[in-house]
Design a protein around this motif. Sequence first.
Motif, PDB file in Angstrom:
ATOM      1  N   CYS A  15       0.849  -1.193   0.000  1.00 53.63           N
ATOM      2  CA  CYS A  15       0.000   0.000   0.000  1.00 53.63           C
ATOM      3  C   CYS A  15       0.881   1.238   0.000  1.00 53.63           C
ATOM      4  O   CYS A  15       1.774   1.373   0.841  1.00 53.63           O
ATOM      5  N   TRP A  16       0.638   2.155  -0.931  1.00 58.32           N
ATOM      6  CA  TRP A  16       1.473   3.358  -0.997  1.00 58.32           C
ATOM      7  C   TRP A  16       1.212   4.284   0.181  1.00 58.32           C
ATOM      8  O   TRP A  16       2.071   5.070   0.554  1.00 58.32           O
ATOM      9  N   VAL A  17       0.048   4.180   0.831  1.00 56.84           N
ATOM     10  CA  VAL A  17      -0.278   5.065   1.943  1.00 56.84           C
ATOM     11  C   VAL A  17       0.368   4.593   3.237  1.00 56.84           C
ATOM     12  O   VAL A  17       1.120   5.323   3.871  1.00 56.84           O
ATOM     13  N   ASP A  52       5.097  13.317 -11.912  1.00 54.55           N
ATOM     14  CA  ASP A  52       4.714  11.925 -11.725  1.00 54.55           C
ATOM     15  C   ASP A  52       4.311  11.592 -10.294  1.00 54.55           C
ATOM     16  O   ASP A  52       3.523  10.703 -10.068  1.00 54.55           O
ATOM     17  N   PHE A  53       4.870  12.298  -9.318  1.00 51.44           N
ATOM     18  CA  PHE A  53       4.557  11.958  -7.941  1.00 51.44           C
ATOM     19  C   PHE A  53       3.071  12.100  -7.649  1.00 51.44           C
ATOM     20  O   PHE A  53       2.458  11.234  -7.075  1.00 51.44           O
ATOM     21  N   ALA A  54       2.464  13.215  -8.065  1.00 55.60           N
ATOM     22  CA  ALA A  54       1.070  13.490  -7.706  1.00 55.60           C
ATOM     23  C   ALA A  54       0.083  12.698  -8.551  1.00 55.60           C
ATOM     24  O   ALA A  54      -1.020  12.439  -8.124  1.00 55.60           O
ATOM     25  N   ALA A  93       7.468  15.185  -0.400  1.00 61.02           N
ATOM     26  CA  ALA A  93       7.669  14.502  -1.685  1.00 61.02           C
ATOM     27  C   ALA A  93       7.210  15.369  -2.853  1.00 61.02           C
ATOM     28  O   ALA A  93       7.890  15.443  -3.882  1.00 61.02           O
ATOM     29  N   GLU A  94       6.066  16.030  -2.704  1.00 59.51           N
ATOM     30  CA  GLU A  94       5.574  16.886  -3.787  1.00 59.51           C
ATOM     31  C   GLU A  94       6.527  18.039  -4.063  1.00 59.51           C
ATOM     32  O   GLU A  94       6.822  18.362  -5.204  1.00 59.51           O
ATOM     33  N   ARG A  95       7.017  18.692  -2.986  1.00 61.47           N
ATOM     34  CA  ARG A  95       7.935  19.823  -3.165  1.00 61.47           C
ATOM     35  C   ARG A  95       9.251  19.381  -3.794  1.00 61.47           C
ATOM     36  O   ARG A  95       9.770  20.030  -4.694  1.00 61.47           O
ATOM     37  N   LEU A  96       9.806  18.261  -3.310  1.00 59.43           N
ATOM     38  CA  LEU A  96      11.062  17.768  -3.877  1.00 59.43           C
ATOM     39  C   LEU A  96      10.881  17.365  -5.338  1.00 59.43           C
ATOM     40  O   LEU A  96      11.763  17.582  -6.164  1.00 59.43           O
ATOM     41  N   ASP A  97       9.739  16.772  -5.653  1.00 62.86           N
ATOM     42  CA  ASP A  97       9.472  16.363  -7.035  1.00 62.86           C
ATOM     43  C   ASP A  97       9.333  17.582  -7.938  1.00 62.86           C
ATOM     44  O   ASP A  97       9.814  17.594  -9.059  1.00 62.86           O
ATOM     45  N   LEU A 128       7.289   5.316  -1.812  1.00 59.84           N
ATOM     46  CA  LEU A 128       6.290   6.385  -1.869  1.00 59.84           C
ATOM     47  C   LEU A 128       6.346   7.123  -3.201  1.00 59.84           C
ATOM     48  O   LEU A 128       5.335   7.384  -3.818  1.00 59.84           O
ATOM     49  N   ALA A 129       7.539   7.466  -3.634  1.00 61.40           N
ATOM     50  CA  ALA A 129       7.734   8.195  -4.892  1.00 61.40           C
ATOM     51  C   ALA A 129       8.886   7.543  -5.651  1.00 61.40           C
ATOM     52  O   ALA A 129      10.014   8.047  -5.643  1.00 61.40           O
ATOM     53  N   PRO A 130       8.636   6.395  -6.308  1.00 64.29           N
ATOM     54  CA  PRO A 130       9.718   5.621  -6.920  1.00 64.29           C
ATOM     55  C   PRO A 130      10.531   6.385  -7.967  1.00 64.29           C
ATOM     56  O   PRO A 130      11.707   6.104  -8.146  1.00 64.29           O
ATOM     57  N   ALA A 131       9.928   7.352  -8.632  1.00 63.18           N
ATOM     58  CA  ALA A 131      10.649   8.099  -9.668  1.00 63.18           C
ATOM     59  C   ALA A 131      11.512   9.211  -9.072  1.00 63.18           C
ATOM     60  O   ALA A 131      12.265   9.870  -9.791  1.00 63.18           O
TER      61      ALA A 131
END
Length: 155
Positions: A15-17, A52-54, A93-97, A128-131
């Motif tokens: 589960c990603w969550v 891609d993260f979101a 994760a969103e900010r870093l992406d 969580l954010a594989p890319a």
Amino acid sequence: MSQLEDIANQDGWRCWVCDEPVDATISVNDPRGPSVDSRATNARSAKKGAADFAGGERLAHRGCNTKKGAVTAVIPWPSDLVLMDPAPLITVAERLDRKGGREVVVRCADRADAQQVAHWLVDRFSRLAPALAVDASIDPGGGQFVVALTAARRR
């Protein structure tokens, strides 16, 4: 192979969550059963064509997917880690992406705790954010240790 199986195989049946295993034999109607989450964390991200993260589809437990609903999911920190002022991991994760760079994530009382947290963060972000490739750093300051994640800006 179904869409659910394709997505589950991509995510290693986790589960990603909550990052717990998802059992393929449990009914999709059970809270611990598998479901597909679209992961669009908010309407503004979806409109802007966020990275891609979101976007994209990820595997989640039916209960985790239902619980988060249409709001940004909260990724839990392990209860056995000793930490102070933890940042919300989805936001990090969103900010870093989006921007790359460095993001302070949490403070720890001693170096051993900080090293354990840094290891957990790198491992958790790999699922969580594989890319998104991240490295953790530990910096002393004010009698504590600050753990930060760094990601290269993608473009």
